[in-house]
Design an enzyme around this catalytic site. Structure first.
Site, PDB file in Angstrom:
ATOM      1  N   LYS C  80       1.065  -1.160  -0.274  1.00  0.00           N
ATOM      2  CA  LYS C  80      -0.128   0.139  -0.046  1.00  0.00           C
ATOM      3  C   LYS C  80       0.868   1.137  -0.202  1.00  0.00           C
ATOM      4  O   LYS C  80       2.255   1.649   0.832  1.00  0.00           O
ATOM      5  CB  LYS C  80      -1.018  -0.459   1.263  1.00  0.00           C
ATOM      6  CG  LYS C  80      -2.003   1.097   0.985  1.00  0.00           C
ATOM      7  CD  LYS C  80      -2.897   0.908   2.329  1.00  0.00           C
ATOM      8  CE  LYS C  80      -3.766   1.539   2.453  1.00  0.00           C
ATOM      9  NZ  LYS C  80      -4.929   2.257   3.754  1.00  0.00           N
ATOM     10  N   SER C 155     -10.346   1.822   2.785  1.00  0.00           N
ATOM     11  CA  SER C 155      -9.043   3.064   2.062  1.00  0.00           C
ATOM     12  C   SER C 155      -8.035   1.575   1.394  1.00  0.00           C
ATOM     13  O   SER C 155      -7.089   2.005  -0.035  1.00  0.00           O
ATOM     14  CB  SER C 155      -7.955   4.070   2.806  1.00  0.00           C
ATOM     15  OG  SER C 155      -7.285   3.339   3.846  1.00  0.00           O
ATOM     16  N   SER C 179      -9.833  -0.651   6.883  1.00  0.00           N
ATOM     17  CA  SER C 179      -9.792   0.192   5.834  1.00  0.00           C
ATOM     18  C   SER C 179      -9.204  -1.097   4.964  1.00  0.00           C
ATOM     19  O   SER C 179      -8.009  -1.008   3.613  1.00  0.00           O
ATOM     20  CB  SER C 179      -8.587   1.426   5.839  1.00  0.00           C
ATOM     21  OG  SER C 179      -9.114   2.456   5.456  1.00  0.00           O
TER      22      SER C 179
END
Lengths: 103, 505, 507
Positions: C80, C155, C179
């Site tokens: 990420k 997210s 997330s």
């Protein structure tokens, strides 16, 4: 819900933007004033929980006294420090004229 | 409110303090003498090339996290204990949020409503009277980077075209010592303020927690001042004076702020609560440009750090390890050195008690130590506009000079040359003595030759001496001393000259 | 024959260790897969072809030199973009960091690389991890591999989509309010939020410091456990890192896979099962079936009540914005990143404000302003202070529940993946995606999301997630129960990702 909070005005939003250093546009002021008001209305119920005697929780697993020894570790090479800077002069970060006073 | 321009009141300091009672408060920032920064392992060494003592943490790079330096906690506890504070059983760091380019994260990790040390006091003596200065709190925080303002005439922020930022200082451990309001000093407010900072500095130095160099910014002072008319119990509006960077300035800043506020109050004006800046050149304070917004620091507990709860036995251990503090040492020195109260007070005023004590500890006689620090070294400090103890010479070095004189290896004049050498080069006394060939010339034949030369070069002076005006020999002594570059022993030279001239005293 | 990119992480590592395939071949297969499908999925912000192949090559050399390889050596991973990677662009999904190349590695990055895991690149995300759909990325939305017109959650949507689309067998996400778990649920994969403090936050670009936690994504519970083991553990660079080693999650996953949950007490949280409406029926149906499955494995099912969970959303949307308003103050155009308006006519204050105005997206600005408001003098006690007390109440609800049960279960999200653009105009409609995941975030307790079925209520069949929550430091329970459920579900219904009809991926 116990939302007794006064509605958030456009001026208040402008003040928040100023505190947060956001040069928001007029359109954004209108949009945010409405949206922030809805969000703050939704979170206002936090006041419903009568909790005067409840201690606050800041971390899930309580820890204390986490220290490091006073030992010098290598710093970053200066070229790495300055590599990402928008403007550099004399190995320092260059910034435009500062209007505010020294703190 | 009417502001009267027509009233011409006496604004001399003496007159002002007959009408108004000052209340002062001091906030002192001290850089701790740890080898690494408050929250990262970067060096705290002063004077490095810009931005070479920086890392992800003290540059506030995305993702970096702080970790507390244990030594900084220990030092803060030492300071708290020396200032008679209670040490919190549990305390936290908080974020103080404001934007400024020398602050990498645009928040400062500080302490807010939960400081490490609270509620202490420090006694200071001014003109024989003891004043107890209450200590509100001692808390920990991190220093900011340093801005250099470029363009414009003064190098000040005002009028600069742009600024350059160096983050070497960012994150150096800083403690803030905040006093309670100090009342009841009357006209002595400026002296009490100075005495407090002096005493604080001496304590910090004896604790070994900071090099307390005001001129390098490792000890910085903000002074709050307010006035209320004599007989009125509520305090007036206070101002905060920043940029007070020497002991002398502490006194001057309070004095000038008292006069400035009195002038406003006398005319029926109101004091504006504001931050002012002390001007070294004029000795006056200048208003900071007012900010458009009231400051709102939005403090909240620092979520990247966990609470600090100093174990009681650790605190006890630190307490047991405290050195003799200046007040106790003064009492001891006074009796050990046989000083009068006045002598001691003079030394305190000159800020040299610690230095004299350490010089004696290093083997010098008390009288000589006192004479050097109150005499030649004070003069040198004065001409450089620094405190005697800020001179680049250590008590041990002064003691060495004194011993060399006592052993007859240096004359007083040579000893001063040796001191000058240390001050100029930072080298050790013995190195200077060796390098510059400083040694008393005791070789009589050499001195006799120099005496003969002096007599030959100054026949009229020689005649005067022969004629009975013995005092005139001083000029010849001077000539010999000059010729031997001060290395001769003056009384011996005098003897030889008189002998060569066939005159006896 | 199964293609290399279809293998799970455990099998891939075994194949590399045995010499059956090289790490280079595995990496190349995934790079090829990315080339083939990422134009549609758009999971990545940056693919590091060269670095990945070099890392793979190093693993192959180590192996041929006879060195012992770690359990995931040579296995590709997607990182990420909130995680700082030295020498690789790191933007946190924001324009304000466009082009920034960090001079240091996050602890998570360091551990992944030290384990011989091959980092393929950086994945898309909601800007600064604020969002539940990855639509708040400043660069582009990411598409759900199950239906390219829908969001992959957020997210960590890029990391979830990359794993679901077989672009990487493993990825790293971060979870502040859900997330990791919510995108795992809506893309049909496994995602675990560890106990707060189990994984170092050093080098995670902070959103909300007291809530952020990095964790693993995988297509199987065992894969997630293997990655968890690599990244977890004490770190002296993070003061909030738990100083003791965590439980053996890999052993727990293996134990769970044997399918026996006899003696395990499972609590169904009444407040998270849609009694008050607002949950899609298809989600509730899958959840009910999952609870029955757990009962069938021998677990004892108990209903429990956690009344203060109802306040979680309010507490979260005060704490997270408050902390983010402070954490994001550093993005000011002085030391790194974007600078706007430095043309000689603007002061520094103006340049900072213009930079932040242009560099941040709407959601980020919204949250910064909410947080600024909540921390302002006069509001601190009523908002942030009160929200921290609610955390205590939620933690007490968990503690009370865990005296009666070993784990708690709920749907991971009230909804399946929704259409791109469907909810962007209404912040509150977006925020309720996190309803079920917020309590564990606020209490700092671990929780895993495991696929538990498909719902075609809103159109095509879309995955639903089962959330399994455990007490702090008992992450192993999440893995054990998760693995048991996964085994039972797969035995009954087949591997869920085989039902993806798009991308021509899986047979």
């Amino acid at each position: 819900m116990s939302d007794e909070r006064p509605t958030l005005t456009r001026d208040e939003v402008a003040h928040l933007a100023q505190l947060a250093r956001l040069a928001v546009t007029d359109d954004e002021l209108d949009l945010f004033a409405g949206q922030l008001d809805v969000i703050l209305g939704a979170v206002a119920r936090i006041g419903d929980v009568a909790a005067a005697d409840i201690p606050p929780t800041s971390h899930a697993v309580p820890l204390q006294n986490v220290f490091r020894a006073d030992e010098v570790r290598p710093s970053l090479p200066r070229e790495d420090v300055l590599a990402g800077a928008p403007a550099v002069e004399d190995s320092r970060f260059r910034v435009p004229q500062i209007l505010g006073e020294e703190e | 409110m009417t502001v009267r321009d027509d009233v011409q009141l006496d604004l001399s300091y003496d007159s002002v303090v007959r009408r108004f009672a000052p209340v002062i408060g001091l906030e002192t920032h001290v850089e701790l003498g740890t080898v690494s920064k408050m929250f990262c392992g970067c060096s705290t060494e002063f004077g490095a090339e810009p931005n070479t003592h920086t890392c992800p943490v003290c540059l506030g790079l995305p993702g970096a996290l702080p970790v507390v330096n244990a030594k900084a906690i220990e030092y803060t506890i030492r300071i708290g204990l020396a200032l008679n504070c209670s040490i919190a059983e549990w305390c936290r760091f908080a974020r103080k949020n404001y934007f400024y380019p020398d602050m990498p994260k645009n928040f400062q990790i500080s302490q807010y409503d939960e400081p490490l040390c609270v509620d202490g006091h420090l006694d200071v003596v001014v003109e024989g009277q003891t004043y107890r200065v209450g200590i509100e709190r001692v808390h920990m925080e991190e220093d900011t980077g340093k801005n250099t303002h470029v363009g414009g005439a003064t190098g000040r922020i005002h009028g600069a075209e742009y600024s350059l930022v160096d983050f070497n200082r960012a994150g150096i451990p800083l403690i803030e010592i905040v006093t309670k309001p100090v009342e009841g000093t009357g006209p002595l407010a400026p002296e009490v303020a100075k005495a407090y900072v002096t005493e604080l500095r001496d304590i910090l130095r004896s604790l070994g927690v900071s090099d307390v160099k005001m001129e390098q910014g490792s000890l910085r002072c903000d002074v709050n001042t307010s006035l209320s008319p004599i007989g009125v119990s509520e305090w007036g509006t206070r101002t905060e004076t920043k940029n007070v960077n020497s002991l002398r300035s502490v006194e001057r800043a309070v004095r000038s702020e008292i006069i400035r506020q009195a002038a406003i109050l006398d005319r029926g004006g109101k004091i504006k609560q504001e931050t002012r800046h002390f001007q070294e050149t004029t000795g006056e304070t200048r208003s900071g440009r007012s900010k458009e917004e009231a400051t709102d620091y939005r403090y909240f507990p620092e979520p990247d750090l966990v609470p600090v709860a100093p174990a009681r036995d650790w605190v006890a251990e630190i307490r047991a390890s405290l050195p003799e503090l200046p007040a106790a040492r003064r009492t001891r020195l006074k009796s050990e050195l046989g000083l009068s109260t006045e002598d001691l007070q003079q030394m305190v005023n000159a800020g040299v008690v610690e230095a004299v004590g350490e010089t004696v500890q290093a083997g010098a006689s008390a009288t000589e130590a006192r004479n050097w620090w109150m005499g030649y070294l004070a003069e040198q400090a004065n001409s450089r506009e620094v405190e005697p103890t800020s001179l680049p010479i250590t008590p041990a070095q002064v003691a060495r000079v004194i011993l060399l004189v006592a052993d007859g290896k240096l004359s007083t004049a040579l000893a001063r040359q040796a001191v000058d050498g240390v001050l100029q080069t930072g080298k050790d006394v013995d190195a200077i003595v060796a390098e510059r060939g400083l040694a008393v010339v005791s070789d009589t034949s050499e001195l006799t030759r120099a005496a003969d030369e002096a007599i030959a070069a100054n026949p009229d002076v020689a005649d005067k001496v022969r004629g009975g005006k013995v005092a005139a020999v001083g000029a010849l002594v001077g000539a010999v001393m000059k010729a031997t570059r001060g290395q001769a022993d003056a009384p011996a030279v005098r003897q030889i000259l008189l002998q060569q001239l066939g005159v006896s005293e | 024959m199964t293609q290399l990119h279809e293998l799970d992480a455990a099998s891939t590592a075994a194949a590399i260790a045995s010499g059956e395939v090289s790490a280079i071949e595995v990496t190349q297969a995934h790079l090829d897969r990315i080339t083939a499908v990422d134009g549609d999925v758009r999971a990545f912000l940056h693919v590091d072809t060269e670095g990945a192949l070099a890392a793979a090559n190093a693993v192959d050399e180590q192996r041929s030199a006879g060195a012992a390889l770690g359990p995931l050596a040579g296995v590709p991973l997607a990182m990420k973009d909130v995680v700082v990677t030295k020498g690789l662009p790191t933007t946190s999904g924001s324009k304000i960091l466009e082009g920034w190349v960090p001079p240091y590695d996050a602890t998570v990055t360091r551990r992944v690389l030290d384990a011989g895991i091959v980092m393929l690149g950086k994945t898309n995300m909601d800007e600064f991890a604020m969002g539940s759909s990855t639509e708040n990325s400043a660069y582009h939305p990411t598409h759900n591999p199950w239906d390219l017109s829908r969001v992959p959650g957020g997210s960590s949507g890029g990391s979830a989509a990359a794993v679901a689309a077989f672009e990487a067998p493993l990825s790293i996400g971060t979870d502040t309010g859900g997330s990791i778990r919510q995108p795992a649920a809506v893309t049909g994969i496994v995602g675990h939020k560890p106990t707060y403090g189990a994984v170092s936050r050093y080098g995670l670009i902070a959103f909300s410091s007291s809530l952020d936690q990095a964790g693993p994504f995988g297509r199987t519970v065992l894969d997630a456990a293997l990655l968890h083991e690599v990244i977890a553990g004490p770190d002296p660079l993070d003061s909030t890192s738990i100083p003791q080693p965590g439980p053996d999650v890999v052993a727990a996953a293996r134990q769970g896979a044997r399918g026996d949950l006899a003696g395990v007490r499972v609590g169904v949280v009444r407040e998270l099962t849609g009694a008050g409406g607002g949950y899609q029926q298809g989600v509730l149906d899958c959840f009910r079936a999952a609870v029955d499955t757990l009962a069938g494995l021998g677990a004892e099912i108990v209903e429990v009540s956690c009344p203060n969970f109802d306040y979680a959303l309010a507490a979260y949307y005060l704490i997270a914005p408050s902390e983010c308003s402070s954490n994001l103050a550093r993005f000011d155009g002085v030391r790194y990143g974007l600078r706007v308006g430095d043309d000689g006519s603007h002061s520094l204050e103006e340049v900072m404000s213009l930079t932040r105005e242009q560099g941040f997206g709407a959601e980020v600005k919204r949250r910064i302003m909410i947080g600024t408001y909540a921390l302002s003098s006069g509001y601190y006690d009523a908002y942030y202070g009160q929200a921290q007390k609610v955390r205590t109440l939620i933690a007490r609800d968990f503690a009370a529940a865990f005296t009666a049960v070993d784990v708690l279960v709920s749907p991971t999200s009230p909804f399946v993946a929704f259409g791109i653009g469907e909810r962007v105009a209404d912040p509150m409609a977006m925020y309720v995606n996190d309803l079920c995941t917020l309590p564990a975030s606020l209490a700092g307790t671990p929780a895993i999301s495991v696929p538990c079925g498909l719902s075609d209520e809103t159109g095509p069949a879309l995955p639903v997630g089962l959330q399994i929550m455990a007490p702090a430091m008992a992450d192993d329970r999440c893995y054990r129960v998760g693995a048991a459920f996964e085994a039972a579900y797969t035995a009954a219904n087949g591997f869920i990702l085989k039902q993806i009809s798009q991308l021509g991926a899986v047979r």
